[in-house]
Design an enzyme around this catalytic site. Structure first.
Site, PDB file in Angstrom:
ATOM      1  N   ASP A 106      -5.145  10.584   0.243  1.00 27.21           N
ATOM      2  CA  ASP A 106      -3.933  10.941  -0.494  1.00 27.21           C
ATOM      3  C   ASP A 106      -3.941  12.355  -1.060  1.00 27.21           C
ATOM      4  O   ASP A 106      -3.071  12.707  -1.868  1.00 27.21           O
ATOM      5  CB  ASP A 106      -3.669   9.916  -1.599  1.00 27.21           C
ATOM      6  CG  ASP A 106      -3.077   8.643  -1.025  1.00 27.21           C
ATOM      7  OD1 ASP A 106      -2.411   8.719   0.024  1.00 27.21           O
ATOM      8  OD2 ASP A 106      -3.287   7.573  -1.616  1.00 27.21           O
ATOM      9  N   ASP A 169       0.686   4.942   5.357  1.00 27.13           N
ATOM     10  CA  ASP A 169       1.042   5.926   4.334  1.00 27.13           C
ATOM     11  C   ASP A 169       0.547   7.331   4.679  1.00 27.13           C
ATOM     12  O   ASP A 169       1.122   8.338   4.266  1.00 27.13           O
ATOM     13  CB  ASP A 169       0.449   5.551   2.964  1.00 27.13           C
ATOM     14  CG  ASP A 169       0.427   4.061   2.685  1.00 27.13           C
ATOM     15  OD1 ASP A 169       0.317   3.283   3.650  1.00 27.13           O
ATOM     16  OD2 ASP A 169       0.505   3.669   1.523  1.00 27.13           O
TER      17      ASP A 169
HETATM   18  N1  GLY Z   1       0.373   5.126  -0.727  1.00 28.76           N
HETATM   19  C1  GLY Z   1       0.223   3.977  -1.525  1.00 28.76           C
HETATM   20  C2  GLY Z   1       1.484   3.265  -1.749  1.00 28.76           C
HETATM   21  O1  GLY Z   1       2.500   3.548  -1.137  1.00 28.76           O
HETATM   22  O2  GLY Z   1       1.476   2.381  -2.600  1.00 28.76           O
END
Ligand code: GLY
Length: 387
Positions: A106, A169
């Site tokens: 992330d 994601d």
């Molecule tokens: N990237 C983590 C979520 O969307 O919760």
């Protein structure tokens, strides 16, 4: 070029007015925080472990979105105060680069809306340095045999080792790699991003256009091991935010690379998403969960709307409304039924949900606000594509 009717143009103008008013107020109130949610209407502060509502502190994955909101508003208004406050997040995030251990894939969500946005909007060289540092961390997570970017560290949820796990994601994190290649003229970052996106296209997206959340690959020999339901209802279900990440992520990969299959895949995911939008335009946490209990996730609506608007911009005029109209439907539903414009509440978008099986549902989450603002600015034609 988007074509909006006069009524929608007026609505966009009015909503942008409300966004600017609320942001000018809350930016001062939360100037020293990095918010994630609100507690009794007041922004939480995730900048240190002690204060943090998540217990994660500065390395919490959503800590770029507050900066992103401020940079979007800086872009919209030109007010220096937005930049001043946004840079506070950017500096706080340095502690994560130094500590390293809390970071995972992330880093794109954390540094694109903060440091890289700063560099791209103001030329701040510190932003470039931070962004390239984060891009190297993301590139370092690439598994060349499995052809994927590793998502998390250690163990997750079900206690399994996740060395071979990739998640949908991550499509939103790889624009950091596209940017790094453009910035350094070194193709390796983009090569990694495209190999990962190709793996996702091949293994995550189901024939009906829906997407798995988590895929496990053999980290030593490559090849698919299994899939997991992740933050959705169950394996084989359809976690709506994940569908949003897939939809927006593939159109972004198309924008950065021009690879036709990414546009085709974004459209396929979009068709599935559009077919599942409920009559009221409000999006549930999972399209394939039981009817009761019914929990919404407004973030999924805002993210999918952003992706749909981008698709509308990149297809022919005759096709554009097919993507723009459902985006408008969801954004109208959010602005008319889920936005809190009052000063009793620091957040804007309500009824967001992090994961189906969490104890807590339907609360405010910072990226709901971020993507709603981004979507409205896209409609206005004033957004800054920071991804
Ligand atoms: N990237 C983590 C979520 O969307 O919760």
């Amino acid at each position: 070029m988007l074509h909006l009717c006069e009524t929608d143009k007026l609505w966009v103008q009015e909503t942008m007015g409300k966004i600017k008013e609320k942001m000018a107020w809350v930016r001062e109130k939360s100037a020293d925080k990095i918010p994630y949610t609100t507690i009794n209407g007041v922004h939480s502060d995730e900048s240190t472990v002690e204060n943090s509502s998540t217990g994660e502190g500065a390395s919490w994955w959503t800590n770029g979105f507050w900066g992103g909101m401020l940079w979007q508003l800086y872009h919209e208004t030109g007010e220096e105060r937005y930049a001043e406050i946004a840079r506070k997040s950017e500096v706080i995030l340095d502690s994560c680069l130094e500590e390293y251990y809390g970071l995972h894939h992330d880093v794109g969500f954390m540094w694109l809306p903060t440091a890289v946005a700063d560099y791209r909007l103001t030329g701040n060289e510190d932003g470039k340095r931070r962004g390239l540092h984060a891009a190297n961390i993301l590139a370092g997570r690439f598994n060349p045999v499995g052809k994927f970017i590793r998502a998390w560290n250690g163990v997750w949820g079900n206690g399994k080792d996740n060395t071979g796990w990739a998640i949908i994601d991550c499509l939103m994190n790889i624009p950091l790699l596209y940017w790094a290649s453009k910035e350094t003229q070194d193709p390796r970052f983009q090569q990694i991003a495209m190999i990962h996106a190709d793996t996702v296209m091949e293994n995550f997206i189901r024939p009906d256009g829906s997407s798995n959340h988590i895929m496990e690959f053999d980290p030593v020999n490559g090849g698919v091991v299994t899939a997991y339901g992740g933050q959705g209802y169950e394996l084989g279900s359809s976690w709506t935010r994940g569908q949003g990440w897939a939809l927006y992520g593939f159109i972004l990969s198309y924008i950065h690379t021009g690879k036709q299959e990414y546009l085709d895949t974004a459209k396929r995911v979009a068709h599935y998403f559009i077919a599942n939008i409920p009559e009221d335009g409000l999006i549930p946490v999972d399209f394939r969960a039981p009817k009761e209990p019914h929990w919404e996730d407004s973030t999924a609506a805002a993210i999918a709307a952003c992706g749909l608007i981008e698709i509308a911009k990149h297809v022919g005029e005759h096709e554009a409304d097919m993507y723009l109209n459902p985006a408008l439907r969801m954004l109208h539903a959010l602005s008319e039924q889920r936005c809190d414009w009052s000063k009793d509440e620091d957040s804007i978008v309500q009824k967001c949900t992090a994961a189906y099986h969490d104890e807590k549902h339907e609360f405010s989450i910072i990226y709901g606000d971020y993507f709603f603002i981004e979507a409205m600015m896209k409609l206005e034609g004033s957004d800054f594509l920071l991804w």
